[in-house]
Design a protein around this motif. Sequence first.
Motif, PDB file in Angstrom:
ATOM      1  N   GLY A   1       0.799  -1.223   0.000  1.00  0.00           N
ATOM      2  CA  GLY A   1       0.000   0.000   0.000  1.00  0.00           C
ATOM      3  C   GLY A   1       0.832   1.273   0.000  1.00  0.00           C
ATOM      4  O   GLY A   1       1.942   1.315  -0.528  1.00  0.00           O
ATOM      5  N   VAL A   2       0.295   2.323   0.635  1.00  0.00           N
ATOM      6  CA  VAL A   2       0.959   3.627   0.581  1.00  0.00           C
ATOM      7  C   VAL A   2       2.309   3.631   1.298  1.00  0.00           C
ATOM      8  O   VAL A   2       3.186   4.418   0.934  1.00  0.00           O
ATOM      9  N   ASP A   3       2.504   2.757   2.282  1.00  0.00           N
ATOM     10  CA  ASP A   3       3.815   2.678   2.929  1.00  0.00           C
ATOM     11  C   ASP A   3       4.866   2.206   1.918  1.00  0.00           C
ATOM     12  O   ASP A   3       5.983   2.729   1.875  1.00  0.00           O
ATOM     13  N   GLU A   4       4.497   1.226   1.102  1.00  0.00           N
ATOM     14  CA  GLU A   4       5.420   0.741   0.071  1.00  0.00           C
ATOM     15  C   GLU A   4       5.609   1.783  -1.023  1.00  0.00           C
ATOM     16  O   GLU A   4       6.709   1.925  -1.564  1.00  0.00           O
ATOM     17  N   VAL A   5       4.565   2.521  -1.359  1.00  0.00           N
ATOM     18  CA  VAL A   5       4.707   3.611  -2.330  1.00  0.00           C
ATOM     19  C   VAL A   5       5.787   4.576  -1.843  1.00  0.00           C
ATOM     20  O   VAL A   5       6.670   4.980  -2.605  1.00  0.00           O
ATOM     21  N   GLN A   6       5.746   4.922  -0.553  1.00  0.00           N
ATOM     22  CA  GLN A   6       6.742   5.843  -0.003  1.00  0.00           C
ATOM     23  C   GLN A   6       8.145   5.229  -0.036  1.00  0.00           C
ATOM     24  O   GLN A   6       9.117   5.911  -0.359  1.00  0.00           O
ATOM     25  N   ARG A   7       8.261   3.939   0.266  1.00  0.00           N
ATOM     26  CA  ARG A   7       9.567   3.274   0.197  1.00  0.00           C
ATOM     27  C   ARG A   7      10.112   3.315  -1.234  1.00  0.00           C
ATOM     28  O   ARG A   7      11.302   3.559  -1.448  1.00  0.00           O
ATOM     29  N   GLN A   8       9.244   3.094  -2.197  1.00  0.00           N
ATOM     30  CA  GLN A   8       9.663   3.142  -3.601  1.00  0.00           C
ATOM     31  C   GLN A   8      10.118   4.560  -3.973  1.00  0.00           C
ATOM     32  O   GLN A   8      11.149   4.736  -4.630  1.00  0.00           O
ATOM     33  N   LEU A   9       9.364   5.554  -3.555  1.00  0.00           N
ATOM     34  CA  LEU A   9       9.760   6.943  -3.829  1.00  0.00           C
ATOM     35  C   LEU A   9      11.111   7.263  -3.202  1.00  0.00           C
ATOM     36  O   LEU A   9      11.957   7.917  -3.831  1.00  0.00           O
TER      37      LEU A   9
ATOM     38  N   ASP B   1      -7.012  -1.381  -0.398  1.00  0.00           N
ATOM     39  CA  ASP B   1      -7.967  -0.559   0.339  1.00  0.00           C
ATOM     40  C   ASP B   1      -8.110   0.849  -0.239  1.00  0.00           C
ATOM     41  O   ASP B   1      -8.739   1.699   0.374  1.00  0.00           O
ATOM     42  N   ARG B   2      -7.497   1.077  -1.396  1.00  0.00           N
ATOM     43  CA  ARG B   2      -7.505   2.354  -2.141  1.00  0.00           C
ATOM     44  C   ARG B   2      -7.065   3.545  -1.289  1.00  0.00           C
ATOM     45  O   ARG B   2      -7.559   4.664  -1.425  1.00  0.00           O
ATOM     46  N   ASP B   3      -6.062   3.320  -0.452  1.00  0.00           N
ATOM     47  CA  ASP B   3      -5.518   4.407   0.364  1.00  0.00           C
ATOM     48  C   ASP B   3      -4.875   5.498  -0.487  1.00  0.00           C
ATOM     49  O   ASP B   3      -4.856   6.661  -0.088  1.00  0.00           O
ATOM     50  N   ILE B   4      -4.345   5.118  -1.634  1.00  0.00           N
ATOM     51  CA  ILE B   4      -3.704   6.118  -2.499  1.00  0.00           C
ATOM     52  C   ILE B   4      -4.711   7.164  -2.970  1.00  0.00           C
ATOM     53  O   ILE B   4      -4.341   8.303  -3.212  1.00  0.00           O
ATOM     54  N   TRP B   5      -5.982   6.792  -3.062  1.00  0.00           N
ATOM     55  CA  TRP B   5      -7.008   7.755  -3.475  1.00  0.00           C
ATOM     56  C   TRP B   5      -7.042   8.923  -2.504  1.00  0.00           C
ATOM     57  O   TRP B   5      -7.173  10.079  -2.910  1.00  0.00           O
ATOM     58  N   GLN B   6      -6.928   8.611  -1.200  1.00  0.00           N
ATOM     59  CA  GLN B   6      -6.935   9.669  -0.199  1.00  0.00           C
ATOM     60  C   GLN B   6      -5.646  10.488  -0.267  1.00  0.00           C
ATOM     61  O   GLN B   6      -5.681  11.715  -0.186  1.00  0.00           O
TER      62      GLN B   6
END
Length: 193
Positions: A68-76, A146-151
């Motif tokens: 989820g968004v935690d992994e998105v941040q790790r990738q960034l 859970d579509r957290d990225i939408w938020q």
Amino acid sequence: MRELIATARLFASAALACALIVGGCGGGSDSGAGNPDSAAVDYEKALADAPPPLAKLYAQGDALIPGGVDEVQRQLDALRGHPVVMNAWASWCGPCRFEFPFFQEVAAQYGERVAFLGVDSYDSDAAAETFLDELPLPYPSVTDPDRDIWQEWDVRGLPATAFYDSKGGLVYVRPGPYRDKEELIADLERYAN
């Protein structure tokens, strides 16, 4: 009798609307890809000169990465020093299917200087894997069931595309699909610096 006719028309209209919605939001491989030849791109050749952080990213092409968004941040964080284009999609999303070939082609064209990453949002892994078999990507996608990225991006649906600068800062979020490859390239050149 008038009420019966009116009710029948209402049900017929509702059935037609449901058929149109279902037909536009899922479907097989012929539901409107922008360019069916795009899957024939030789990503290995196109991205051969990518710098090490981008080469590492592209070595995971088509992978689904949980987190989820935690992994998105790790990738960034891992991609600092490079602008990032991140596309949120789902296998059930007709407009996502339409614009996917644009991302396939543009990633091959710009991937040696810009990082591309997908976010498979509000989807099942099995459906996403089938979708990626049909429309393969040279880059991985983070799962976001859970579509957290939408938020995070303040969007209400898919597809959506976010542009991050080389420091990992969010620059622009484009809600909705791209109409053509040129429109995506214009945003990439404007926001992915």
